[in-house]
Design an enzyme around this catalytic site. Structure first.
Site, short mmCIF file in Angstrom:
data_model
loop_
_atom_site.label_atom_id
_atom_site.label_comp_id
_atom_site.label_asym_id
_atom_site.label_seq_id
_atom_site.Cartn_x
_atom_site.Cartn_y
_atom_site.Cartn_z
N ASP A 60 0.88 -1.17 0.00
CA ASP A 60 0.00 0.00 0.00
C ASP A 60 0.92 1.22 0.00
OD1 ASP A 60 -1.65 2.15 0.58
OD2 ASP A 60 -2.73 1.15 2.20
N GLY A 89 -2.89 5.22 -7.62
CA GLY A 89 -3.73 6.38 -7.38
C GLY A 89 -5.12 6.01 -6.92
N TYR A 152 -8.94 15.05 -5.49
CA TYR A 152 -8.09 14.41 -6.49
C TYR A 152 -7.22 15.46 -7.18
CZ TYR A 152 -6.84 11.76 -10.71
OH TYR A 152 -6.17 11.15 -11.73
N LYS A 156 -3.04 15.86 -7.24
CA LYS A 156 -2.25 15.87 -8.47
C LYS A 156 -1.50 17.19 -8.64
CE LYS A 156 -3.28 11.70 -9.75
NZ LYS A 156 -2.24 10.64 -9.78
#
Length: 264
Positions: A60, A89, A152, A156
């Site tokens: 993980d 991801g 998210y 990023k």
């Protein structure tokens, strides 16, 4: 890529699995990491059938010691690391005000951003020896805001800032950094996207005809690795958006909103 030792995280499915298969066909020696051991072993078998070699590490990336184990496993199996592909991801599909538990965002940040940080930290000593390459698989959401993807997009953007800064620090070391910004890709990751209540939505909110194939995405990543490119923005819309964001940021916001609405 023949005999290059390539570590790929998130290698049990999607972009990671397809990239592994394509690099195996070029003779790469692969270290495949993910949480699902059964799926990893299936991908490893496909890589071996394609002509490469592969070992698997159940890990993980949100756990620092697991990331250390990935790199130790690579060194034990092959003696070095030439390329690290930070691909693992997690994503989401929910408006920020609808999210019931913000720990969802913490998990996404830990996997997408800290997972890349952990893996890169443990791989760098080997990459310095091989004058290797670090690859970050980000997203167009790392270049602009995207509705329903707040956490998210933040993760990023963090990846982008980290790797762009690290590239400067590594100047002259022989280690290069490649950042990749795909658009919507038909990978299956979105079926596992986290909804507002923390549950997996189980249905891909993006129509397949509006997504790049995983084979084409992996092909572009493989080409970028071979050329040690600085950056790859995969879609024409993404490339135009980079320029438009400088001169008409409001227009880019409207385009992002329409893209999400159209993809549904």
């Amino acid at each position: 890529m023949r005999d290059k030792v390539v570590v790929i995280t998130g290698a049990s499915k999607g972009i990671g699995a397809e990239l592994a298969r394509q690099l195996a066909a070029q003779g790469a020696r692969l270290v495949l990491a993910a949480r699902d051991l059964a799926q990893l072993e299936a991908v490893a078998a496909q890589c071996k059938a394609a002509g490469g070699s592969a070992v698997v590490v159940r890990a993980d990336v949100g756990v620092d010691r697991d990331c250390a184990a990935i790199m130790s496993g690579a060194a034990l199996a092959y003696g070095r690391i030439d390329v690290l592909v930070n691909n693992a991801g997690a994503t989401m599909w929910a408006r920020f005000e609808e999210i019931e538990d913000v720990s969802i965002l913490e998990r996404i940040m830990r996997v997408n951003y800290m997972g890349a940080v952990y893996c890169t930290r443990h791989a760098l000593p080997y990459l310095r020896q091989s004058r290797g390459l670090v690859v970050g698989i980000a997203s167009l959401a790392g270049l602009t805001g995207v509705p329903t993807r707040t956490g998210y997009a933040a993760s990023k953007h963090a990846m982008r800032g980290f790797f762009d800064s690290l590239r400067i620090e590594l100047s002259g070391s022989g280690v290069d950094v490649t950042m990749v910004y795909p658009g919507f890709v038909a990978t299956g990751i979105r079926e596992n996207a986290t909804g507002p209540g923390g549950e997996a939505i189980r249905v891909d909110p993006v129509a397949r005809e509006n997504a790049m194939t995983v084979e084409e995405c992996a092909r572009q990543v493989a080409a970028a690795i071979a050329a040690r490119r600085r950056q790859v923005v995969m879609t024409a819309r993404g490339k135009i958006g980079l320029w438009l964001k400088l001169v008409a940021p409001g227009l880019v916001d409207r385009i992002a909103r329409r893209a999400v609405d159209k993809a549904r």
